[in-house]
Write a protein that holds these residues in place. Structure first.
Motif, short mmCIF file in Angstrom:
data_model
loop_
_atom_site.label_atom_id
_atom_site.label_comp_id
_atom_site.label_asym_id
_atom_site.label_seq_id
_atom_site.Cartn_x
_atom_site.Cartn_y
_atom_site.Cartn_z
N ARG A 147 -2.54 3.28 -6.55
CA ARG A 147 -2.00 3.94 -5.37
C ARG A 147 -0.53 3.57 -5.16
O ARG A 147 0.30 4.42 -4.80
CB ARG A 147 -2.83 3.56 -4.13
CG ARG A 147 -4.22 4.20 -4.14
CD ARG A 147 -5.07 3.83 -2.95
NE ARG A 147 -4.48 4.26 -1.69
CZ ARG A 147 -4.78 3.73 -0.51
NH1 ARG A 147 -5.67 2.74 -0.45
NH2 ARG A 147 -4.20 4.16 0.58
N ILE A 148 -0.19 2.30 -5.44
CA ILE A 148 1.21 1.87 -5.30
C ILE A 148 2.08 2.61 -6.31
O ILE A 148 3.17 3.10 -5.98
CB ILE A 148 1.34 0.34 -5.46
CG1 ILE A 148 0.74 -0.37 -4.24
CG2 ILE A 148 2.81 -0.07 -5.65
CD1 ILE A 148 0.73 -1.88 -4.31
N LYS A 155 8.33 8.45 -4.66
CA LYS A 155 9.48 7.85 -3.96
C LYS A 155 9.14 7.54 -2.50
O LYS A 155 9.98 7.67 -1.62
CB LYS A 155 10.68 8.77 -4.07
CG LYS A 155 11.06 9.02 -5.51
CD LYS A 155 12.49 9.30 -5.65
CE LYS A 155 12.79 9.71 -7.08
NZ LYS A 155 13.25 8.69 -7.92
N GLN A 156 7.91 7.16 -2.25
CA GLN A 156 7.49 6.73 -0.93
C GLN A 156 7.40 5.20 -0.95
O GLN A 156 6.33 4.60 -0.94
CB GLN A 156 6.14 7.34 -0.56
CG GLN A 156 6.16 8.85 -0.39
CD GLN A 156 4.80 9.39 0.01
OE1 GLN A 156 3.84 8.64 0.15
NE2 GLN A 156 4.73 10.70 0.20
N PHE A 157 8.57 4.60 -1.00
CA PHE A 157 8.67 3.14 -1.18
C PHE A 157 8.12 2.38 0.03
O PHE A 157 7.48 1.34 -0.13
CB PHE A 157 10.13 2.76 -1.46
CG PHE A 157 10.67 3.42 -2.69
CD1 PHE A 157 10.14 3.12 -3.93
CD2 PHE A 157 11.70 4.34 -2.61
CE1 PHE A 157 10.64 3.74 -5.07
CE2 PHE A 157 12.19 4.95 -3.73
CZ PHE A 157 11.67 4.66 -4.97
N TYR A 158 8.40 2.91 1.23
CA TYR A 158 7.90 2.23 2.43
C TYR A 158 6.38 2.18 2.43
O TYR A 158 5.79 1.14 2.72
CB TYR A 158 8.42 2.94 3.69
CG TYR A 158 7.99 2.24 4.97
CD1 TYR A 158 8.59 1.05 5.38
CD2 TYR A 158 6.96 2.74 5.77
CE1 TYR A 158 8.19 0.40 6.53
CE2 TYR A 158 6.53 2.09 6.92
CZ TYR A 158 7.17 0.93 7.29
OH TYR A 158 6.75 0.27 8.43
N ALA A 159 5.72 3.28 2.10
CA ALA A 159 4.25 3.33 2.06
C ALA A 159 3.72 2.40 0.99
O ALA A 159 2.70 1.73 1.18
CB ALA A 159 3.79 4.76 1.79
N ALA A 160 4.43 2.28 -0.15
CA ALA A 160 4.00 1.38 -1.22
C ALA A 160 4.07 -0.06 -0.77
O ALA A 160 3.16 -0.87 -1.02
CB ALA A 160 4.85 1.62 -2.47
N VAL A 161 5.15 -0.42 -0.04
CA VAL A 161 5.32 -1.80 0.46
C VAL A 161 4.26 -2.11 1.50
O VAL A 161 3.66 -3.20 1.50
CB VAL A 161 6.75 -2.01 1.01
CG1 VAL A 161 6.87 -3.35 1.73
CG2 VAL A 161 7.78 -1.92 -0.11
N GLN A 162 4.00 -1.14 2.40
CA GLN A 162 2.98 -1.33 3.43
C GLN A 162 1.61 -1.57 2.79
O GLN A 162 0.88 -2.46 3.20
CB GLN A 162 2.89 -0.09 4.33
CG GLN A 162 4.02 0.03 5.34
CD GLN A 162 3.89 -1.03 6.41
OE1 GLN A 162 4.47 -2.12 6.26
NE2 GLN A 162 3.17 -0.73 7.46
N LEU A 163 1.26 -0.76 1.81
CA LEU A 163 -0.03 -0.90 1.13
C LEU A 163 -0.12 -2.25 0.45
O LEU A 163 -1.16 -2.93 0.52
CB LEU A 163 -0.23 0.23 0.12
CG LEU A 163 -1.55 0.23 -0.65
CD1 LEU A 163 -2.75 0.29 0.30
CD2 LEU A 163 -1.59 1.37 -1.63
#
Length: 178
Positions: A147-148, A155-163
């Motif tokens: 998923r990350i 390019k959804q870096f914020y969502a990747a960091v949150q996950l």
């Protein structure tokens, strides 16, 4: 006789009410004493007449009794049958309750003997449920890297960091870090 006013005498035999009114009140007494009547008949000059009068009164009373029996027989019979049925049902219920008490005591005894086994099975069930929950979390964590990568590719870096952060907190909280 006032004592006989409420008797169920049919209209075709209404003459019985008049005949009853001519019978001496002493015959309706709660505690009937026959001695005075016997002495009166034996000392009477007309014994046959007194005996005949006594016989007539007896016949009237018997006819009234027959009328009363006829009037109340079916109701009384039905009441006796109902009472017998109620008594039978109570007896059957009492027997059923006795059987249930024995069965309940036996079940309590069996449960008491297996109480330790039941406790162990319950504890095992709770443990297995917890293991299943942990395995579900592990399965969810196992999908996190894919998923990350998907979030990074989109390019959804914020969502990747949150996950990533949520997954790390979950691993830390559950003690699943290696």
């Amino acid at each position: 006789m006032e004592n006989f006013d409420g008797l169920p005498i049919s209209t075709e035999k209404s003459y019985l009410r008049e005949d009853l009114s001519r019978i001496d009140e002493s015959w309706a007494a709660t505690r009937f004493d026959s001695v005075p009547h016997v002495v009166h008949i034996l000392t009477s000059k007309n014994r046959e007449g007194e005996a005949k009068l006594l016989k007539e009164q007896n016949d009237i009373i018997e006819e009234v009794v027959d009328e009363v029996v006829h009037a109340y027989h079916s109701g009384f019979n039905k009441a006796i049958q109902n009472y017998s049925q109620i008594l039978r049902l109570f007896s059957e219920s009492a027997a059923s309750i006795s059987v249930l008490k024995v069965d309940l005591a036996e079940a309590k005894k069996l449960l008491g003997a297996r109480n330790k086994q039941l406790h162990q099975l319950w504890y095992r069930s709770v443990t297995l449920r917890h293991i299943i929950a942990v395995l579900d979390q592990v399965e969810g964590i196992a999908k996190v890297p894919a998923r990350i990568e998907k979030f990074i590719a989109e390019k959804q870096f914020y969502a990747a960091v949150q996950l990533h952060a949520q997954s790390a907190l979950m691993l830390e909280r559950e003690g699943l870090q290696t």
